[in-house]
Every structure is written in C-alpha cells, then in structure tokens.
Design an enzyme around this catalytic site. Structure first.
Site, PDB file in Angstrom:
ATOM      1  N   ARG A  42       1.470  15.557  -6.178  1.00 24.68           N
ATOM      2  CA  ARG A  42       0.338  14.793  -6.717  1.00 24.68           C
ATOM      3  C   ARG A  42      -0.976  15.265  -6.105  1.00 24.68           C
ATOM      4  O   ARG A  42      -2.019  15.242  -6.763  1.00 24.68           O
ATOM      5  CB  ARG A  42       0.538  13.285  -6.514  1.00 24.68           C
ATOM      6  CG  ARG A  42      -0.515  12.428  -7.186  1.00 24.68           C
ATOM      7  CD  ARG A  42      -0.164  10.938  -7.180  1.00 24.68           C
ATOM      8  NE  ARG A  42       0.741  10.561  -8.248  1.00 24.68           N
ATOM      9  CZ  ARG A  42       0.356  10.095  -9.438  1.00 24.68           C
ATOM     10  NH1 ARG A  42      -0.916   9.912  -9.707  1.00 24.68           N
ATOM     11  NH2 ARG A  42       1.247   9.790 -10.359  1.00 24.68           N
TER      12      ARG A  42
ATOM     13  N   ALA B 150       2.498   3.866  -7.820  1.00 24.96           N
ATOM     14  CA  ALA B 150       1.809   4.727  -8.785  1.00 24.96           C
ATOM     15  C   ALA B 150       0.888   3.924  -9.690  1.00 24.96           C
ATOM     16  O   ALA B 150       0.628   4.332 -10.822  1.00 24.96           O
ATOM     17  CB  ALA B 150       2.815   5.540  -9.611  1.00 24.96           C
TER      18      ALA B 150
ATOM     19  N   GLU C 227       7.479   1.142   0.093  1.00 25.41           N
ATOM     20  CA  GLU C 227       8.235   1.759  -1.001  1.00 25.41           C
ATOM     21  C   GLU C 227       9.587   2.233  -0.495  1.00 25.41           C
ATOM     22  O   GLU C 227      10.590   2.026  -1.146  1.00 25.41           O
ATOM     23  CB  GLU C 227       7.436   2.930  -1.597  1.00 25.41           C
ATOM     24  CG  GLU C 227       8.133   3.557  -2.794  1.00 25.41           C
ATOM     25  CD  GLU C 227       7.226   4.435  -3.644  1.00 25.41           C
ATOM     26  OE1 GLU C 227       5.999   4.360  -3.487  1.00 25.41           O
ATOM     27  OE2 GLU C 227       7.758   5.208  -4.458  1.00 25.41           O
TER      28      GLU C 227
ATOM     29  N   GLU D 153      -4.428   2.285  -7.403  1.00 30.17           N
ATOM     30  CA  GLU D 153      -4.774   3.421  -6.549  1.00 30.17           C
ATOM     31  C   GLU D 153      -6.122   4.072  -6.845  1.00 30.17           C
ATOM     32  O   GLU D 153      -6.810   4.498  -5.924  1.00 30.17           O
ATOM     33  CB  GLU D 153      -3.686   4.493  -6.663  1.00 30.17           C
ATOM     34  CG  GLU D 153      -2.351   4.065  -6.103  1.00 30.17           C
ATOM     35  CD  GLU D 153      -1.234   4.980  -6.584  1.00 30.17           C
ATOM     36  OE1 GLU D 153      -0.988   5.016  -7.804  1.00 30.17           O
ATOM     37  OE2 GLU D 153      -0.622   5.657  -5.761  1.00 30.17           O
TER      38      GLU D 153
ATOM     39  N   THR E 296       5.134  10.916 -11.534  1.00 23.91           N
ATOM     40  CA  THR E 296       5.380  12.305 -11.937  1.00 23.91           C
ATOM     41  C   THR E 296       6.876  12.582 -12.071  1.00 23.91           C
ATOM     42  O   THR E 296       7.268  13.552 -12.706  1.00 23.91           O
ATOM     43  CB  THR E 296       4.763  13.304 -10.941  1.00 23.91           C
ATOM     44  OG1 THR E 296       5.284  13.037  -9.642  1.00 23.91           O
ATOM     45  CG2 THR E 296       3.251  13.182 -10.927  1.00 23.91           C
TER      46      THR E 296
ATOM     47  N   ARG F  64      -0.954   4.453  -1.016  1.00 24.51           N
ATOM     48  CA  ARG F  64      -1.959   4.281  -2.077  1.00 24.51           C
ATOM     49  C   ARG F  64      -2.671   5.594  -2.449  1.00 24.51           C
ATOM     50  O   ARG F  64      -3.464   6.114  -1.674  1.00 24.51           O
ATOM     51  CB  ARG F  64      -2.980   3.253  -1.613  1.00 24.51           C
ATOM     52  CG  ARG F  64      -3.768   2.606  -2.726  1.00 24.51           C
ATOM     53  CD  ARG F  64      -4.679   1.542  -2.142  1.00 24.51           C
ATOM     54  NE  ARG F  64      -5.122   0.600  -3.176  1.00 24.51           N
ATOM     55  CZ  ARG F  64      -5.797  -0.518  -2.922  1.00 24.51           C
ATOM     56  NH1 ARG F  64      -6.092  -0.845  -1.668  1.00 24.51           N
ATOM     57  NH2 ARG F  64      -6.165  -1.316  -3.890  1.00 24.51           N
TER      58      ARG F  64
ATOM     59  N   PHE G 237       0.814  -1.229   0.000  1.00 27.12           N
ATOM     60  CA  PHE G 237       0.000   0.000   0.000  1.00 27.12           C
ATOM     61  C   PHE G 237       0.841   1.269   0.000  1.00 27.12           C
ATOM     62  O   PHE G 237       0.371   2.327   0.417  1.00 27.12           O
ATOM     63  CB  PHE G 237      -0.977   0.010   1.186  1.00 27.12           C
ATOM     64  CG  PHE G 237      -1.688  -1.291   1.413  1.00 27.12           C
ATOM     65  CD1 PHE G 237      -2.553  -1.788   0.445  1.00 27.12           C
ATOM     66  CD2 PHE G 237      -1.470  -2.043   2.558  1.00 27.12           C
ATOM     67  CE1 PHE G 237      -3.194  -3.008   0.629  1.00 27.12           C
ATOM     68  CE2 PHE G 237      -2.103  -3.266   2.745  1.00 27.12           C
ATOM     69  CZ  PHE G 237      -2.964  -3.747   1.788  1.00 27.12           C
TER      70      PHE G 237
ATOM     71  N   PHE H  40      -0.932   8.358  -3.074  1.00 25.02           N
ATOM     72  CA  PHE H  40       0.290   9.174  -3.076  1.00 25.02           C
ATOM     73  C   PHE H  40      -0.034  10.669  -3.129  1.00 25.02           C
ATOM     74  O   PHE H  40       0.498  11.408  -3.945  1.00 25.02           O
ATOM     75  CB  PHE H  40       1.129   8.759  -4.297  1.00 25.02           C
ATOM     76  CG  PHE H  40       2.603   9.007  -4.181  1.00 25.02           C
ATOM     77  CD1 PHE H  40       3.394   8.275  -3.319  1.00 25.02           C
ATOM     78  CD2 PHE H  40       3.226   9.976  -4.968  1.00 25.02           C
ATOM     79  CE1 PHE H  40       4.766   8.483  -3.240  1.00 25.02           C
ATOM     80  CE2 PHE H  40       4.609  10.201  -4.892  1.00 25.02           C
ATOM     81  CZ  PHE H  40       5.366   9.445  -4.025  1.00 25.02           C
TER      82      PHE H  40
END
Lengths: 765, 456
Positions: A311, A517, A233, A718, A448, A343, A229, A345
């Site tokens: 984002r 992402a 990361e 997401e 991004t 999730r 989730f 982001f």
C-alpha cells in the site's frame, strides 16, 4: 431519513457516564483467572534454560505454561505461521512472550511473570533496516518493484533533478484501552471469547487453531474497543488464544489485559521506513520521472507487512500523474516488535515520500509549492487533458476531486495573503520563523487483498417493530455502528429508537473481514442495506397482497408503511407480517465490485474509488531550541455524500492530530540492545490537548461518490490521517526560512530534529 | 489502617486497608465501579481521573497514583457520581455528548472528571486543566468546545455541595502523622519507612516496579507542612505544598517560574505532587530544583528535634544520593525575595506533561551594565540538578552584552557532559543549554523568545 443527519455517537451517553462496557469491565465469575506473559530480555538468541520455579511459587499463581504445554498449534500469526504464542526456544525481539502465567489477580500474574529466570545464548540482533539489508534478512524472496515507463531514463533526460533520503519513523497506536481479552469455558471444550479486536473472525480462527478445534467451537464477541487504529487487527490474537487455552484447560474464566508498558513492549506499531528518491522535472516543475527506494522495517514476524508495504507503493504517486516511476520496496526482517497495521496501512508512508519530493522540487525551483502540486495533479473527470491519467499501477483515475477542493481551500484559508504575511514576518525575525504548507490526499479505498472486500449482516424485525441489527464491522470509536444504524433506519423509514445496535458476534455473521482499510461503513452499510431491503420486499409483498395494491408502490417512510391508501405504523406492519407468517429475519451480503489486482505485477484496479482531502498548516519554529507549535490548520475533506457529518468531521479532526503527532513529537527510540526506551506515555509523547492547532477549521467537501457506494458516501477512517503531512511540510517551510539550503528534515520532526535541520540550513552544520 | 471517606456522596469506612492499594484498583476490583479506567497506570493518560475534595477544595487526581490511606477524611467523586442522584447529567456530560467529545469513549470518564472539577472551580484555562488527559481519537477540538460551552452554566447542586460535610477521618495511627512534630517522631523511630507525600513518584514503585512498600508514612495529614509564608524577606514553602498552590504563590513574584510550573506534569499530578517530594526524590530532571537553585534557595531539613539548613544545591550529591540522613526529612524550602530577573526554560518533546530534556534556570543580576551575580542551574544536564559554575564565572564582572553572553556560552562544555537518552541527544542538550543563555539575554531585553508567545 436518518442518513446524513448529525447524530451523536450511539454510545455517547454511555461514554460520558462511564457505563460503556469494555473487556475489563465485563463482570466475571469469582474464580476468574488473570493472565500475564513472561517476556524475553534480549532481542535475539536461543533460550538455554528457563527456570520458572519462582514464578510457580509466586502468590496466587494457578498455572504456568510454556510452549510445551500448548494443546495444539503454537502460532498467533495472521499470515504465515511465524509467530509462536510462546517462544519455541528462539528469541526474535526484546519483549517476546516466553511463558504464560495464570493467577488469581492481574497483579499477582504480573508479579509472578517478572520472576522468570531465563538464560540465553545471545546472538547479534538486527536493529536497523540498513543492517537487515546488509544481512539480506527479509520477507519475500527479494524486493517488490512496481514501475511505469522508464523512470531512470526520464530522470536522466530531465532538465533538473533532485535526490535525497530520509528516515520516517514508526508510530505507537496508543489506543487508550490496552489489548484485552476474556474467555469463558463452555461445555464440550467450546469457548466464548470476548475480545477487544478489530477482527473477531481472525480471533475465532486463531483460537480454534490454538485449541485444535473447528471454528464452530469458538464464538467471539466484540461490543467495542477503546481505540484500535489498526493496532487491534492482529495484535489481540495472543491474548485471546491464551485466555481460551487457560479457560479450556482449567474450566475457569480467564482474562488477560496488557499493562500499558507490556502493551507497548510486546505489540507491533506503524512500520518505520527509510525512503530514498530521485526525481527529474522540467523548469516549470512538471515531474517527468521519479524513483523511490522503500526500506521497510517489518520487525521480527511477517504479520501484515506485505500488504502494508504494497500500500505504501500504491500511494507513492499520491495525487500526481507521474509519467515514469519506479518503486522498489524491501520488506526487511529485524529483531524489533513486529510492525503491523496502523491507520493508513502504509499509505501514509508512501504519500510522505512523494510529498517530500514535491517539497524538494518546489524548493529547488523556488516556485510556490501549491502551484507545483496543481501542475502535477491528475486530471479532473470533467477536464481531461492528459493522454494518460492512470496511476503507476494502471488504474484510471476517474474521480479526481482535488482541483476544485484545492482552490476552495486556498480561498477559505486565505493562503496567498497569509503566505505573504509570513514571509514579511520572517524577514523581521531572526530567532523565530513561521512556515505554511499545503498537502493533498488521494487515498485508495478497498482491501488490496481482494477477497477481503466482502461483508455480511443479520437483521431481525421483532413483532413489536423493533429492529435488531448486526453486521461484521466492529466499533472502535469511529461511529460505525451509528452510521449503519442510520442506514437501517432509513431503509425502514423509522426512527433510530427502534434500531438496536448489537455487539459484533461471529455466531451471527460469519467469515467477516477486519474492520480496517476504512471499509467499515462501505462494506457493512451495504450488507445491512441488502438485508433491510430483503425484509422490506417481504413486508411489501405481503402487505400489498393484503391491501390489494402494487408491491412496488409500498413506501417505508416517516415511521409508517404506506400501502396503497393505507398508512400503517411500522410497528403494526411488523405485527401484521408476523401474524401473516412472514419471515422477519434476513441476512445481507455485499462484495465490492470492479476490483482486479495482481500484487506481484503491480497491475490492475486494487481500489474501488479514491477519497480525497486537502490541508494547510501554519507553524512557528525557534532557531535556538527547535521548538515549534502548530498555529493554524484548515482542512477540506471529501467524505462523499456523508452518512453523518459530525461523525465524519470527528474522524477528520482526530486523524489530523494523530497524523501530525506521527510526524512531530511521537518518537520511538530503541537502545543498542533492542530495548524499546519509549515504552510508556511518560516517554512516548502523543499529542496532548494544547498540541492541537490553535485555529482548527475543518469542513467537508460537498460531493457525492461517483461510484455506487452506500448512499454515495466515502470511506473516512484513514484518508484524513494523511492530512497531518501538511504539518511536517510546514516545518520544512519554516526551517527553509533560516537559510538557503533544502531543510531535508527527517520524521518525526521532534524539536531536536527541527533544530538539526535549522543548523543544516543556516550554518551548513 | 482504617480509613473513612465519602464516595459519590456515600460514607465508606474501610478497615485494614493495604497501605499501597491504589484507589483505581479498589474502585474497579473491589467496589465494582468500572467507569474509572486504567489507561497507563502511571499518571500520564488521565483515564483514571477522579475528583477529590478536602478542606483545600476540589481537585482532579489520578486514581492510579492515589493510595487509599491518602483519602482518609476526604470525599471522592468518580464518573458514576458526576450525574445527579436522579440520573440528571452534569452539564459537562451533556456538553460532551452535544459537541461529540467522545469517540471510543475510553478516555472519556477521565476527561469528564477533570472537566467537572475545573467547572466547579470556575477554571477556564482548558488546555491546562486537561493537559493530563490524553485522547487518541478526537484531536481534542470537540472536547474543548464542550468545556467552553459549560463555562457559564451553574455548578449542579450535588457537585457544589461536595465536601460540605467531609467525614471525620478515621484514626489512621502513627504512620499517618497530623503534624511535622508527629512526623519527626515516627520517622526518627522508623527511618526505613517510605515517606509518601503526593505519591506521584512513589506510586510508580508499586504500579510499575511491582514493589511492596512497608512501612509507609503518609504525610498528607501534616497541615503545618502545607503552609506558605511570604514575607518582605523571603518565601517559605512547606514541603507538602502541592505544585498548583506553589504555582499560585510564585507566579506573582516570578512569572517565568509560574509558567514553568504550568507545564510541570499535568493538572492532576500538580494537584498531588509536592515541592518537598520533588526535591527529596533527587531526580536529576525534577524541574523545581534548578529553579530553586537559581533563586538561591535554602533547604530546611529536620530529623527528630534537630533542624538544619543548607543551600539547596548542596543537597544533591550524586545520582540517587542526597545529603539526607536516615530519619531526616525535608521540612521546607525558602528563597529570598528579590528583583525578578529569573527565567526558566523547559525543553521537552511535548510542551505539556512531559519530563524535561533540559530545564535551564537563569538569574543574572546586572548593576551599572555589569554582571554582579549570576545563578544559573540546569536539570537534565548531569546526574543531579547542577549549577553552571564556569558559565557563571565567565559572566561575573563582565559587561552584560551579547559578546559576554556568547563568550559564556562557550563555557557550558566545562560544566556539563550530558547523556544521550530517549528524550534528547547529548549534543542537543549541551548546545541547547548554551543557546538558552542567549534566549535569556533576549528575554530580559523584552524580546519575543518563545513559540508559545506566537499566535496565528
């Protein structure tokens, strides 16, 4: 063709029999060491003394390390080198790792780690965004501002205006498997790391830096995570680096897994926001100008906060064409856990902002909130009316699906009739009131940070026709491995039984991006397709030559290779190619086209395309206590031409409940010393079984991606998380039924928050 | 201490087990059975759920909250033993695959074992059976579909036969008494010992508090403390009655109490947690004490051969302090049979498996339109479970109408000065507690008062 088939998760049988292997299940050598961190007990200050004698003398302890004992770089940050693995003497949050214990068992390590005697020179901690703003404690030199037109002038010139401000809480990931890593020492200082991570390459990179060796000395393998989730990361770096350092230092395997409470206290969570807004609109509800102020709680280290906050800004429009808009985003540095990827982001936070505005505007005008939203939608590609159909950051919206989706969902959910019935029911009930709300989702797909939009794959065909498949994506439950295997099987026209899905491995596919992402299937599916097609072309070239036909006419389908008049079982075709000395191993590489993005100016095309969704949620609330329940949810979600409908529906159902949890019962509470009070599932309440909607209808929109993605599918990880916003809006609708004032509800809307909002609305308290 | 139990159909005897070794740690670290997962190590996520069978039947339990000595003479099934001896999947496992009930898979073994136990027992209240199993991926819908799909399917023979030939318990010694009398003796002789009933609280002292407990007395073998006695006059619950048996006993008499226990912790915790433990640990937010206070319960204590009784509210002296002498233990609790006007309301962030922010229990007797007796007690509102004396006094003798109720609501601030914590603010607690009296008035007048009664 296996693509689009409703195949179960590839590991489903392993899951239900308990044989799916997670990090802590990997057999280890008998002398394996177990690690635990000693944690800070204050939120900010300097360590004046650290007496670790009791730690060293605790039973089972083999080694205790402080920052001075680290062999190379003391950093586990994924961005700007501001996260020491072990404190450099300064303390930035309560729960920060200060020292590392290696012991003969997990429990021995935990017991020892609790025995540190640390004294501090304590300083005043910044625990809120307001305090951080006041102190100008921030990341980047100032706020980022994205704008289009003159929002202030548009608002001031509009017939009507609403404004407000609300708190939007963070969220604990609560992956069921807490963070874990294990390292096996290899010869000449190399190390093999098994990590529960969404980002094996980042683990490899940080381990190499932590050991002071090149990346080629570190191999990282990830078969699966017990949930990620976004929480895996960057948050797994500290464990993997610790294990590697101890393994290389002692020559023994080393394993580290966080106890649940430690996990919640140490690791980052979804960013909390405070959002202020002003919106100007005409009497029909057409938005003319909107201003947002995002105060983003980034915690103590930068981590991924900049792209998260970006984002959020990029989703401040959600589905609406807003002629003039200004979004000002402050990335504030506080003495709390370092908020991180989760999730969506940042997208969900941005989206909640504009959905709040829509809710407020509809209340102000007294018009149906769905109608209001439709009036402000971007134009559909086949019905362009607006002169300007671009986002606040200048990307043309050319794939807008929500007009058709909204109408269909209103119809299948019987929205209009139910809304009338609810109004009638509410008129007859004083203590209990129902609410219903719709919310749309337009979610931008691509990293991004443009260079991350690349992926690699490695495919082997063995001489018996079995296929070994590897790619850079990681499996955290989302079904990525199965989807990608379906792609491979489809390219070769073979059954799924011939395709072996293998653990993500930095030695097989290098330089991978995080599985994040929502990009996993888009990127890795394409990379696998490229690799498979390379192999197909080689096989076709050879076989067509053998059988004297045109290579372009060779077809791979039904388990056979059709070469002219000859139908050769794939297994035999593979054997023939092997004997013909054809290379049956290929890499594949893919990079997303059409992207161009300047994050400082806030201009360009950051997204390849958008994924869409729509939800309608009905709730009931109690005036006396603020208690509420979700009664029914209807969802229509756009997964393009789905690679696997059951996996996609599973993503949508799960994401909705997780999104609704974020905005309802999941409340993070810190005390005035910065101690996380909700540090375990006993106090932090994710949705339980009975919290899902009683009636829960989920369907996929029958569409195709207008961009050339893998089999024209769309990313699905997401986007549906944002469907949970409809639950929060439904609560706002129900609360509104208790009086005339706008509910102005905060998030999470716990029972207490709903109760407060009801009092505001009904009593003016 | 030596114990004997069955593990997935095979007899296991362990000499010299540590009294506070958890089944979860033993399974994973000693036995090499890695299917059972650790998700939270405090009984709140269910990833470690196993099925335990004894002469009381089969039930789901959290293996992280289960000390090995508690298994003596019982039979344990882990996820590795859910499938048949020939590898044939249990219907629950097939259904979980077919209905896509797993995503990341980490919670799945726990769900499977809760479902195996529920299926064996013929239980179809799936939300309640699975309230102790958290899943972060699926949103639960496919898991419930799987549970519903197997309702009619027969219990496989290897599960049906589970517990048919329970092993003889090993002689575990004096610290595992087999009766109240044995317990009274060993505890009087060892008043510093820690009593372990269901271990749902004590286990956390070990798993989270990292404490070493010694000595420990295990009460599970005291069959006489598990008795439930319901006569025309009273209900008497032995201290070792678990919360699910208690629910079955009280629900027919006081439906609202049964409903409160439905939401008390979760199925595997209720299968272990005992009423005696819930009282004796003196939590200010234990849900049974306010309910029992409102029902006018009597607590039965014993030390050696000396027994005494006291009104249960007098047991709670201050935070962490109860009227219990060293070596004295809770033997039973009883309350009089009475007309059912009892209601309990549990307010928490999440309906299921959550600790109450406020638990309000009401028992107002009305004769000829006037209040003749009022017993109102709360958990979560003070340092102990506590009666609302001023509120009760304000009602007593008054007409039972909304005006009296509103007046009495103003008295709550005299009875309680609750705390602000991570569950709720002081203001919310106080105001909601008072509002619950209004709810009670509406409730006994037959109105819909809870969102749980409403469906789409």
């Amino acid at each position: 063709m296996s693509v689009a088939k409703p195949l179960p998760h590839d590991a489903a049988k392993l899951h239900v029999t308990g044989t799916a292997r997670y990090i802590d299940d990997i057999p280890v050598p008998a002398d394996c060491l177990h690690l635990a961190f000693g944690l800070s007990t204050i939120a900010k200050g300097r360590i004046t003394a650290m007496d670790l004698d009791a730690v060293r003398n605790s039973p089972g302890v083999v080694d205790v390390l402080t920052a001075d004992d680290l062999p190379a770089e003391n950093d586990v940050s994924p961005s700007i080198h501001d996260e020491p693995l072990l404190s450099d003497g300064s303390v930035h949050y309560l729960g920060q790792p200060l020292f590392l214990v290696a012991a003969t068992s997990h429990r021995a390590a935990r017991v020892a780690a609790s025995k540190g005697d640390v004294t501090y020179d304590e300083e005043e901690a910044l625990l809120t965004v307001e305090a951080a703003l006041q102190a100008n404690s921030r990341f980047e030199d100032g706020p980022r501002i994205y704008s289009k037109g003159d929002a202030a002038a548009a608002i001031d010139g509009a017939a009507r205006m609403v404004e407000g401000s609300f708190d939007l809480g963070g969220q604990e990931h609560f992956y069921l498997e807490s963070q874990a890593a294990m390292a096996m020492p290899q010869e000449s200082g190399d190390v093999l790391v098994a990590s529960s991570t969404q980002h094996p390459t980042e683990i490899q990179h940080k381990v190499a830096d932590g050991l002071g060796v090149p990346m080629h000395s570190v191999r990282v393998e990830t078969r699966r995570m017990g949930g990620g989730f976004g929480g895996k990361e960057s948050q797994g770096n500290a464990l993997a680096v610790s294990c590697a350092i101890v393994a290389v230092k002692t020559g023994r395997a080393a394993k580290m897994r966080y106890d649940r409470d430690d996990d919640m206290v140490i690791t980052g969570k979804r960013h909390a926001f405070k959002i202020s807004y002003r919106a100007g609109f005409d009497e029909e509800g057409h938005l003319q100008g909107v201003e947002f102020l995002h105060l983003v709680n980034c915690g103590w280290a930068q981590d991924l906060s900049l792209p998260v906050a970006d984002r959020a800004m990029l989703h401040a429009d959600n589905a609406y064409a807003i002629p003039a808009i200004r979004i000002e985003s402050h990335r504030l540095k506080t003495n709390l856990q370092s908020f991180t990827a989760y999730r969506g982001f940042g997208g969900p936070q941005g989206m909640v902002g504009i959905e709040r505005v829509m809710d407020h505007v509809a209340h102000d005008l007294g018009i149906d909130p769905v109608e209001l939203r439709k009036r402000n939608y971007y134009d559909a590609p086949d019905n362009r009316v607006r002169a300007d159909n671009t986002t606040p950051y200048g990307q043309e919206v050319i794939d807008f699906e929500l007009h058709g989706m909204t109408d269909k969902l209103l119809d299948t959910s019987n929205y209009a009739t139910r809304k009338a019935e609810i109004a009638e029911w509410n008129a007859k009930n004083d203590r209990l009131k129902r609410g219903i709300a719709f919310s749309p989702v337009k979610f931008g797909i691509s990293f991004t940070l443009t260079h991350l939009n690349q992926a690699g794959a490695l495919v082997h065909i063995y001489q018996d026709g079995s296929v070994h498949l590897n790619h850079g994506g990681t499996e955290m439950g989302q079904g990525l491995f199965q989807k990608v295997a379906q792609v491979a099987a489809s390219r070769f026209g073979i059954g799924m039984h011939l395709v072996k899905i293998t653990a993500t491995d930095t030695a097989k596919v290098p330089n991978t991006s995080a599985t994040a992402a929502s990009s996993g299937a888009d990127l890795n599916g394409m990379a696998v397709k490229v690799a498979c097609d390379t192999l197909r072309d080689r096989m076709a070239a050879y076989l067509s030559e053998q059988h004297q036909c045109d290579a372009a006419s060779v077809r791979f389908e039904g388990g056979n290779v059709h070469v002219g008049e000859n139908v050769i079982p794939f297994e035999k075709a593979a054997a023939q190619c092997y004997q013909g000395r054809i290379s049956l191993s290929a890499t594949g590489f893919y990079k997303t086209p059409k992207l161009k993005w300047d994050r400082i100016k806030g201009e360009g095309r950051p997204f390849f395309y958008f994924s869409y969704g729509a939800a309608i949620t009905e709730v009931v609330t109690d005036k006396l206590t603020g208690e509420y329940r979700i009664l029914r949810t209807d969802i229509l979600h756009d997964a393009g031409a789905t690679l696997n409908p059951v996996l996609d529906i599973g993503q949508v159902e799960g994401a909705y409940v997780q999104g609704a949890g974020w905005l309802t019962t999941e409340e993070l509470v810190w005390n005035d010393k910065g101690r996380l009070a909700t540090h375990a599932p006993s106090t932090y309440k994710i949705p339980a079984c009975s919290d899902r909607p009683d009636v829960f209808n989920v369907d996929l929109w029958d569409g195709k991606n207008r961009e050339d993605t893998i089999y024209r599918s769309k990313a699905v990880g997401e986007p549906p998380f944002n469907l949970g916003i409809s639950a929060w809006l439904a609560l706002s609708d129900a609360v509104g039924a208790y009086g005339d004032a706008y509910p102005a509800i905060n998030a999470p809307a716990t029972s207490e928050e709903v109760w407060r909002s009801i009092r505001r609305v009904s009593d003016g308290v | 201490m030596t114990i004997t139990f069955h593990l997935n159909g095979e007899e296991v005897t362990l000499p010299q087990v540590a009294s506070t070794a958890t089944l979860l740690d033993w399974l994973r670290e000693e036995r090499g059975l890695k299917g059972t997962k650790e998700g939270c190590n405090e009984g709140d996520c269910g990833a470690c759920t196993v099925m335990v069978t004894d002469d009381g039947g089969s039930k789901s339990l959290n293996s992280c909250l289960l000390f090995l000595p508690q298994l003596n003479g019982k039979s344990v099934r882990t996820v590795e033993g859910a499938a048949g001896p020939d590898g044939e999947l249990h219907p629950v496992q097939d259904a979980m695959i077919e209905h896509h009930g797993s995503q990341c898979g980490f919670c799945t073994p726990g769900f499977v074992m809760s479902m195996v136990a529920a299926h064996k027992n013929g239980a179809t209240d799936h939300d309640d059976q699975l309230a102790g199993n958290l899943c972060r991926c699926t949103g639960y819908a496919p898991i419930i579909r799987a549970a519903e799909a197997v309702e009619e399917q027969p219990v496989p023979v290897w599960i049906e036969n589970e517990g048919g030939d329970l092993p003889a318990p090993a002689d575990a010694g004096a610290f595992s008494p087999r009766s109240g009398n044995e317990l009274a003796k060993v505890y009087a002789d060892n008043p510093d010992a820690v009593l372990v009933a269901g271990a749902t609280d004590v286990a956390l002292w070990v798993t989270k508090g990292l404490r070493q407990l010694d000595p420990v007395i295990f009460l599970d073998g005291c069959a006489d403390l598990k008795e439930i006695e319901i006569t025309d006059d009273r209900v008497r619950l032995g201290a070792m009655v678990d919360m699910n048996r208690m629910r079955d006993a009280v629900a027919p008499l006081h439906a609202s109490y049964g409903e409160m226990i439905r939401r008390y912790a979760s199925q595997p915790v209720r299968n272990a947690a005992t009423v005696g433990g819930n009282i004796a640990n003196g939590s200010p937010i234990g849900d049974n004490p306010p309910a029992l206070i409102a029902l006018g319960a009597t607590l039965h204590l014993r030390k050696g051969d000396t027994r005494r009784e006291l009104p249960i509210e007098d047991f709670f002296i201050a935070y962490g302090k109860q009227d219990r002498e060293p070596g004295e233990f809770v033997e039973a609790v009883s309350f009089p049979r009475q007309t059912d006007v009892f209601r309990s309301y549990k307010i928490s962030k999440r309906f299921d498996q959550d600790i109450s922010a406020v638990c309000g229990c009401f028992n107002v007797i009305v004769e000829n339109g006037a209040v003749t007796d009022a017993r109102i007690a709360f958990g979560g509102m003070a340092a102990t479970p506590k009666r609302a004396a001023h509120v009760e006094a304000a009602l007593l003798g008054k007409a039972w109408d909304l005006a009296s109720v509103k007046t009495a609501m103003g008295e709550f601030a005299k009875d309680f000065s609750p705390l602000t914590d991570m569950r709720a603010s002081a203001e919310y607690r106080l105001q909601t507690a008072a509002a619950l009296l209004e709810r009670y008035y509406a409730d006994v007048n037959g109105e819909e008062v809870s969102v749980l009664e409403i469906s789409a």
